[in-house]
Every structure is written in structure tokens, then in C-alpha cells.
Design an enzyme around this catalytic site. Structure first.
Site, PDB file in Angstrom:
ATOM      1  N   GLU A  92      -8.547  -1.367  -1.474  1.00 58.02           N
ATOM      2  CA  GLU A  92      -8.404  -1.250  -2.929  1.00 58.02           C
ATOM      3  C   GLU A  92      -9.410  -2.139  -3.654  1.00 58.02           C
ATOM      4  O   GLU A  92      -9.956  -1.760  -4.696  1.00 58.02           O
ATOM      5  CB  GLU A  92      -6.960  -1.584  -3.328  1.00 58.02           C
ATOM      6  CG  GLU A  92      -5.999  -0.470  -2.910  1.00 58.02           C
ATOM      7  CD  GLU A  92      -4.531  -0.880  -2.942  1.00 58.02           C
ATOM      8  OE1 GLU A  92      -3.730  -0.155  -3.536  1.00 58.02           O
ATOM      9  OE2 GLU A  92      -4.191  -1.926  -2.345  1.00 58.02           O
ATOM     10  N   GLU A 133       0.080   1.349   3.678  1.00 56.29           N
ATOM     11  CA  GLU A 133       1.304   0.845   3.036  1.00 56.29           C
ATOM     12  C   GLU A 133       2.541   1.683   3.341  1.00 56.29           C
ATOM     13  O   GLU A 133       3.672   1.165   3.357  1.00 56.29           O
ATOM     14  CB  GLU A 133       1.107   0.758   1.512  1.00 56.29           C
ATOM     15  CG  GLU A 133       0.150  -0.334   1.058  1.00 56.29           C
ATOM     16  CD  GLU A 133      -1.306   0.099   1.041  1.00 56.29           C
ATOM     17  OE1 GLU A 133      -2.134  -0.648   0.511  1.00 56.29           O
ATOM     18  OE2 GLU A 133      -1.614   1.193   1.572  1.00 56.29           O
ATOM     19  N   GLY A 168      -4.854  -3.636   0.534  1.00 59.23           N
ATOM     20  CA  GLY A 168      -5.485  -4.287  -0.603  1.00 59.23           C
ATOM     21  C   GLY A 168      -6.968  -4.521  -0.419  1.00 59.23           C
ATOM     22  O   GLY A 168      -7.720  -4.574  -1.400  1.00 59.23           O
TER      23      GLY A 168
END
Length: 268
Positions: free
Chosen positions: A121, A141, A118
Site C-alpha cells: 500500500e 490481509e 501495508g
């Protein structure tokens, strides 16, 4: 306006200096992107959007040795076996990152350490990225039996090339700053001790040497235009180009060029 580092949101600190807003994610030890951090970032972004034009560029970084080392995996445990909860979790983060990407104020990610899952991201939703040479970037992930869910499968192939994005997502491998620069994931990498200096140098040029009117228009033309067909994007560009002819800053910029002097933009 100057806001000290004491201006806090949930796991997020903010200061504003010289027209530049500094956001620091502060959730030790690894600045995990948990629900509290996402809430804090959302509140901080809303605060900046409501501020006046003195905030012209945003730099986001991590407090300490990490940028954001990823999501808080402990928050995933209660959602095991519940696909709806997992989807809602993804959409919540996606909405925040899309809001960041659509901002008319440029956002620079200063990647000071591990920028994973994240965290990457979030960085990819920013308009520009500068990474420390020793920073680790990746989408791990797959090692959890998951895929990037906060925008990684969509933004990574748009920033790099499709084959390299697939490789990074399917292997979960990490890369360092220089490799991230080579594949176009970050604008540049530099030694960690110069990271914030480089980010501030870039931010200063945009915030204090350029017209906020043209910066906002250019940013919108790129972020919106690259999501539509070329002809529609060209129409958008032409319309924005034309509107700027009615601004004081356009008149000042052209006049300064003719007179061979630096322009004095007033953001009008």
C-alpha cells in the site's frame, strides 16, 4: 546538500546525494510497518518537503532483504473488538500515504524484497515502482480476517485492472516482480542486483536532466487530474501548460531545441 545515512528518524534512515533523497525503512527483521515506522516516515517526508529544491526525486526502499513485509500484527491484538481503534489505525496510515501521493517531488519505490500488506500500500502511493524479479508483492490481509485498510482496495484496482485486483485481494496470493510488471502494478522488474542502479538511473534522468518546474506541474496534472472529471482535468492541464510559458526553463528548453543542443535548466 548531503545527508549521511546517519540522519535517522524512527525506523527510517535518510541520505541525499546528487539531488536524490534515499529513504530506507530500517525495522529488522522484516521492516514491519508499525506505528513507530509510520511516525518515522511521516517525519522524514516532512523533512524532505521543508528542504530546498536540491531534492528533486525520492527513492524509498527497505534496508536488508525486505521492502516492508507488512504491518506489525502484534499491534492489532489490543484493538481486537474495538472497531474505532481499527478505523483510526487505517486512517492514520491512509493520511500518510495520501501525503506521499500528493507530493510535488516524484517518489520511486525500489521494491527489494517482500512487499506485502501495508508495504504494498505504501509502494502503490509512490508515483513509480521498480521491483526485483524475486520480490513478493501481495495483499494478504484476508488471511487475518481483514481487508487492506491502508489504501489497497482503492489503489490496486486503479493501477491494475479491477478483476485482477479483486483476485489478489480475495485470495491473498503473492506475485513476483515480472508478473507485477505484466499487470501494470510496477513500472518494471529487474534482477535484484540491478534494482538500485535502475532506480537511480530513472531518478537521475528526472532530477538532473529535466526542469523541476515542469516535472512538478506534470506530476500534479496527473495525480490531481485523474481524480476529477475529464473536462476539469483538461482545464487543469491547460492552466499549468500556460503557466510554464512564463518560466525561464521553458524559454531555455525551446531555445535549446531550436539550437540543437541539450537544455541547461535552472528550475526557474
Amino acid at each position: 546538500m548531503t545527508v549521511g545515512v546517519g540522519k535517522k528518524f524512527s525506523n527510517v534512515k535518510l541520505k541525499v546525494e546528487n539531488n536524490i533523497a534515499f529513504i530506507f525503512v530500517d525495522n529488522p527483521p522484516a521492516n514491519a510497518l508499525n506505528s513507530h515506522t509510520i511516525n518515522g516516515l511521516k517525519e522524514c517526508i516532512h523533512f524532505i518537503n521543508q528542504e530546498d529544491s536540491r531534492i528533486k526525486v525520492v527513492i524509498i526502499s527497505g534496508e536488508g532483504k525486505f521492502f516492508i513485509a507488512g504491518a506489525d500484527i502484534k499491534e492489532f491484538v489490543p484493538a481486537i473488538g474495538n472497531s474505532q481503534t481499527g478505523e483510526e489505525m487505517a486512517k492514520r496510515a491512509q493520511a500518510l500515504f495520501s501525503e506521499i501521493e500528493k507530493m510535488e517531488i516524484p517518489i520511486i519505490a525500489a521494491i527489494n524484497g517482500a512487499c506485502l500488506g501495508g508495504g504494498l500500500e505504501l509502494a502503490m502511493a509512490c508515483h513509480m515502482r521498480i521491483a526485483a524479479d524475486d520480490a513478493l508483492l501481495g495483499q494478504p490481509e484476508v488471511n487475518l480476517g481483514l481487508i487492506p485498510g491502508f489504501g489497497g482496495t482503492q489503489r490496486l484496482p486503479r493501477l491494475t485492472n479491477k478483476a485482477k485486483a479483486i483476485e489478489l485481494i480475495l485470495t491473498g496470493d503473492f506475485i513476483k516482480g515480472p508478473e507485477a510488471e505484466r499487470i501494470g502494478l510496477v513500472n518494471r522488474s529487474c534482477p535484484s542486483e540491478f534494482l538500485m542502479d535502475e532506480a537511480i538511473k530513472l531518478a537521475n534522468k528526472i532530477a538532473n536532466e529535466r526542469s523541476a518546474k515542469s516535472v512538478a506541474a506534470a506530476l500534479y496534472a496527473v495525480t490531481k487530474g485523474t481524480k476529477v472529471e475529464l473536462e476539469e482535468g483538461l482545464d487543469l492541464e491547460a492552466g499549468l501548460f500556460g503557466k510554464l510559458f512564463n518560466t525561464d526553463d521553458m524559454k531555455e528548453g525551446v531555445t535549446a531545441f531550436v539550437e540543437k543542443r541539450k537544455p541547461n535548466f535552472i528550475d526557474k
